[in-house]
Design a protein around this motif. Structure first.
Motif, PDB file in Angstrom:
ATOM      1  N   VAL A   1       0.860  -1.190   0.000  1.00 40.81           N
ATOM      2  CA  VAL A   1       0.000   0.000   0.000  1.00 40.81           C
ATOM      3  C   VAL A   1       0.894   1.236   0.000  1.00 40.81           C
ATOM      4  CG1 VAL A   1      -2.068  -0.974   1.071  1.00 40.81           C
ATOM      5  CG2 VAL A   1      -0.221  -0.105   2.513  1.00 40.81           C
ATOM      6  N   LYS A   2       0.389   2.274  -0.609  1.00 38.51           N
ATOM      7  CA  LYS A   2       1.200   3.488  -0.748  1.00 38.51           C
ATOM      8  C   LYS A   2       0.542   4.662  -0.027  1.00 38.51           C
ATOM      9  CE  LYS A   2       3.508   2.428  -5.085  1.00 38.51           C
ATOM     10  NZ  LYS A   2       2.842   1.151  -5.419  1.00 38.51           N
ATOM     11  N   PRO A   3       1.374   5.565   0.482  1.00 39.71           N
ATOM     12  CA  PRO A   3       0.818   6.784   1.087  1.00 39.71           C
ATOM     13  C   PRO A   3      -0.007   7.549   0.050  1.00 39.71           C
ATOM     14  CG  PRO A   3       3.203   6.658   1.430  1.00 39.71           C
ATOM     15  CD  PRO A   3       2.852   5.563   0.474  1.00 39.71           C
ATOM     16  N   ASN A   4      -1.031   8.231   0.498  1.00 41.26           N
ATOM     17  CA  ASN A   4      -1.848   9.030  -0.417  1.00 41.26           C
ATOM     18  C   ASN A   4      -1.549  10.520  -0.217  1.00 41.26           C
ATOM     19  OD1 ASN A   4      -3.602  10.130   1.678  1.00 41.26           O
ATOM     20  ND2 ASN A   4      -4.423   8.050   1.851  1.00 41.26           N
ATOM     21  N   ALA A   5      -2.341  11.343  -0.879  1.00 37.82           N
ATOM     22  CA  ALA A   5      -2.083  12.783  -0.878  1.00 37.82           C
ATOM     23  C   ALA A   5      -2.050  13.383   0.530  1.00 37.82           C
ATOM     24  CB  ALA A   5      -3.150  13.487  -1.718  1.00 37.82           C
ATOM     25  N   ALA A   6      -2.842  12.823   1.438  1.00 41.15           N
ATOM     26  CA  ALA A   6      -2.856  13.359   2.808  1.00 41.15           C
ATOM     27  C   ALA A   6      -1.509  13.096   3.488  1.00 41.15           C
ATOM     28  CB  ALA A   6      -4.000  12.731   3.608  1.00 41.15           C
ATOM     29  N   HIS A   7      -1.031  11.844   3.414  1.00 41.71           N
ATOM     30  CA  HIS A   7       0.267  11.514   4.034  1.00 41.71           C
ATOM     31  C   HIS A   7       1.391  12.350   3.414  1.00 41.71           C
ATOM     32  CE1 HIS A   7      -2.034   7.599   4.256  1.00 41.71           C
ATOM     33  NE2 HIS A   7      -1.687   7.721   5.519  1.00 41.71           N
ATOM     34  N   ILE A   8       1.350  12.464   2.103  1.00 45.03           N
ATOM     35  CA  ILE A   8       2.435  13.158   1.391  1.00 45.03           C
ATOM     36  C   ILE A   8       2.435  14.649   1.726  1.00 45.03           C
ATOM     37  CG2 ILE A   8       3.261  13.791  -0.942  1.00 45.03           C
ATOM     38  CD1 ILE A   8       2.144  10.939  -1.803  1.00 45.03           C
ATOM     39  N   GLY A   9       1.244  15.247   1.771  1.00 43.06           N
ATOM     40  CA  GLY A   9       1.148  16.669   2.101  1.00 43.06           C
ATOM     41  C   GLY A   9       1.627  16.961   3.522  1.00 43.06           C
ATOM     42  N   LEU A  10       1.284  16.083   4.453  1.00 43.71           N
ATOM     43  CA  LEU A  10       1.705  16.286   5.851  1.00 43.71           C
ATOM     44  C   LEU A  10       3.219  16.158   5.985  1.00 43.71           C
ATOM     45  CD1 LEU A  10      -1.203  14.308   7.534  1.00 43.71           C
ATOM     46  CD2 LEU A  10      -0.763  16.755   7.799  1.00 43.71           C
ATOM     47  N   SER A  11       3.780  15.197   5.261  1.00 42.93           N
ATOM     48  CA  SER A  11       5.232  15.030   5.281  1.00 42.93           C
ATOM     49  C   SER A  11       5.915  16.288   4.733  1.00 42.93           C
ATOM     50  CB  SER A  11       5.581  13.784   4.454  1.00 42.93           C
ATOM     51  OG  SER A  11       6.936  13.767   4.144  1.00 42.93           O
ATOM     52  N   LYS A  12       5.318  16.848   3.703  1.00 48.12           N
ATOM     53  CA  LYS A  12       5.878  18.073   3.121  1.00 48.12           C
ATOM     54  C   LYS A  12       5.825  19.231   4.124  1.00 48.12           C
ATOM     55  CE  LYS A  12       5.393  21.181  -0.773  1.00 48.12           C
ATOM     56  NZ  LYS A  12       4.444  21.732  -1.766  1.00 48.12           N
ATOM     57  N   LEU A  13       4.711  19.351   4.822  1.00 52.70           N
ATOM     58  CA  LEU A  13       4.583  20.427   5.821  1.00 52.70           C
ATOM     59  C   LEU A  13       5.615  20.275   6.936  1.00 52.70           C
ATOM     60  CD1 LEU A  13       0.685  20.795   6.141  1.00 52.70           C
ATOM     61  CD2 LEU A  13       2.282  22.493   5.205  1.00 52.70           C
ATOM     62  N   GLU A  14       5.952  19.038   7.276  1.00 52.91           N
ATOM     63  CA  GLU A  14       6.984  18.828   8.297  1.00 52.91           C
ATOM     64  C   GLU A  14       8.345  19.278   7.751  1.00 52.91           C
ATOM     65  OE1 GLU A  14       8.286  14.806   9.369  1.00 52.91           O
ATOM     66  OE2 GLU A  14       8.118  15.342  11.485  1.00 52.91           O
ATOM     67  N   LYS A  15       8.642  18.898   6.508  1.00 50.97           N
ATOM     68  CA  LYS A  15       9.926  19.287   5.897  1.00 50.97           C
ATOM     69  C   LYS A  15      10.053  20.802   5.784  1.00 50.97           C
ATOM     70  CE  LYS A  15      10.875  15.066   3.350  1.00 50.97           C
ATOM     71  NZ  LYS A  15       9.553  14.468   3.004  1.00 50.97           N
ATOM     72  N   LEU A  16       8.922  21.457   5.579  1.00 48.83           N
ATOM     73  CA  LEU A  16       8.928  22.927   5.479  1.00 48.83           C
ATOM     74  C   LEU A  16       9.061  23.593   6.849  1.00 48.83           C
ATOM     75  CD1 LEU A  16       6.023  23.405   2.874  1.00 48.83           C
ATOM     76  CD2 LEU A  16       8.459  23.892   2.480  1.00 48.83           C
ATOM     77  N   GLY A  17       9.098  22.783   7.897  1.00 50.76           N
ATOM     78  CA  GLY A  17       9.243  23.335   9.250  1.00 50.76           C
ATOM     79  C   GLY A  17       7.937  23.865   9.811  1.00 50.76           C
ATOM     80  N   LYS A  18       6.832  23.485   9.216  1.00 46.74           N
ATOM     81  CA  LYS A  18       5.530  23.996   9.656  1.00 46.74           C
ATOM     82  C   LYS A  18       4.817  23.020  10.583  1.00 46.74           C
ATOM     83  CE  LYS A  18       4.873  27.377   6.335  1.00 46.74           C
ATOM     84  NZ  LYS A  18       4.893  28.292   7.498  1.00 46.74           N
ATOM     85  N   LEU A  19       4.968  21.759  10.289  1.00 49.66           N
ATOM     86  CA  LEU A  19       4.265  20.749  11.078  1.00 49.66           C
ATOM     87  C   LEU A  19       5.201  20.180  12.139  1.00 49.66           C
ATOM     88  CD1 LEU A  19       1.437  18.789  10.417  1.00 49.66           C
ATOM     89  CD2 LEU A  19       3.316  17.185  10.473  1.00 49.66           C
ATOM     90  N   LYS A  20       4.752  20.239  13.416  1.00 48.00           N
ATOM     91  CA  LYS A  20       5.582  19.755  14.529  1.00 48.00           C
ATOM     92  C   LYS A  20       5.459  18.257  14.729  1.00 48.00           C
ATOM     93  CE  LYS A  20       8.029  22.891  16.567  1.00 48.00           C
ATOM     94  NZ  LYS A  20       7.496  24.107  17.167  1.00 48.00           N
TER      95      LYS A  20
ATOM     96  N   GLY B   1      -7.359  14.179   1.475  1.00 56.06           N
ATOM     97  CA  GLY B   1      -6.179  14.280   0.612  1.00 56.06           C
ATOM     98  C   GLY B   1      -6.166  15.588  -0.165  1.00 56.06           C
ATOM     99  N   GLU B   2      -7.333  15.955  -0.676  1.00 60.03           N
ATOM    100  CA  GLU B   2      -7.418  17.197  -1.461  1.00 60.03           C
ATOM    101  C   GLU B   2      -7.141  18.420  -0.593  1.00 60.03           C
ATOM    102  OE1 GLU B   2     -11.036  17.571  -3.756  1.00 60.03           O
ATOM    103  OE2 GLU B   2     -10.756  15.522  -4.527  1.00 60.03           O
TER     104      GLU B   2
END
Ligand SMILES: [Zn+2]
Length: 243
Positions: free
Chosen positions: A80-99, A234-235
């Protein structure tokens, strides 16, 4: 400005977003929600036991082999693969926004998507251990052993590191979750009906004024939230993380 754009501006200005998620985060990756109409709890199963009982501490103690068989046949989804929700949250963490992310899911899809600070309230199916000697086994070890339940060191019983019905959440996970939520600027709660303990009980620790609820259906907490979306998670997350 619509509320989604307004929230996106809040996201742009924040470096302390926390996400609290449930089964609805993973359904579009092909992992069924336990309690929805098509979920595991409403599927016929061959035994006379309810899924809830088969995932209980009591069932595990009494029938460890059947327990592991049930886990293998119903809860382990490979490829199974991560979907848009998982990917977006990971991106927000990399951007230093998500703790951090607090999840009720045991599928590890947040980590597969690259998220680092993930509190798995109900444990996961990557890690297994022997209840007797404590020896750790990975998912691959257990798979190689064809899901045998016997520890190679001591012949004790191997189990997944998940919280079963009748077991308590781990104290350090509760503490981490409470700390993240109580210090959060924006709290995004997604993919959970908030009907099942302990999900709802965590919300009371949030002190901010940017509570976001994203769920396909209405929840009892919609009135409490500052932003409510009954749309595809996801959207929404994709849009918010596209900054
Ligand atoms: Zn052992």
């Amino acid at each position: 400005m619509n509320i989604l754009e307004e929230l996106k501006n809040q996201v742009k200005n924040s470096n302390n977003i926390v996400f609290f998620g449930g089964a609805g985060v993973s359904t579009s990756s092909g992992i069924p929600d336990f309690r929805s109409a098509t979920g595991l709890y409403n599927q016929k199963n061959k035994s006379n036991f309810s899924p809830e009982y088969m995932l209980s501490h009591e069932f595990f103690e009494k029938y460890p082999k059947d327990f592991m068989k049930y886990i293998k046949e119903n809860l382990i989804y490979e490829n199974v693969k991560p979907n848009a929700a998982h990917i977006g949250l990971s991106k927000l963490e990399k951007l230093g926004k998500l703790k951090g992310i607090i999840t009720q899911n045991i599928d590890s899809l947040h980590q597969i998507a690259g998220s680092k600070n993930v509190v798995e309230l109900h444990g996961n199916l990557r890690d297994f251990y022997c209840v007797n000697c404590g020896r750790n086994y990975s998912f691959d070890d257990v798979k190689k052993l064809d899901y045998t339940i016997e520890c190679s060191e001591c012949k004790g019983i191997i189990r997944p590191d998940v919280v079963l019905y009748g077991e308590n959440l781990k104290e350090y996970n509760i503490n981490k979750a409470v700390k993240l939520i109580s210090e959060a600027d924006i709290l995004i709660v997604g993919g959970t009906s908030l009907k099942v303990y302990p999900a709802a009980s965590f919300l009371k620790y949030y002190k901010g004024d940017k509570l976001v609820l994203i769920n396909a259906e209405r929840t009892d907490y919609d009135n409490m939230a500052n932003y409510v979306f009954h749309e595809d998670i996801g959207e929404i997350i994709s849009y918010l993380s596209d900054i």
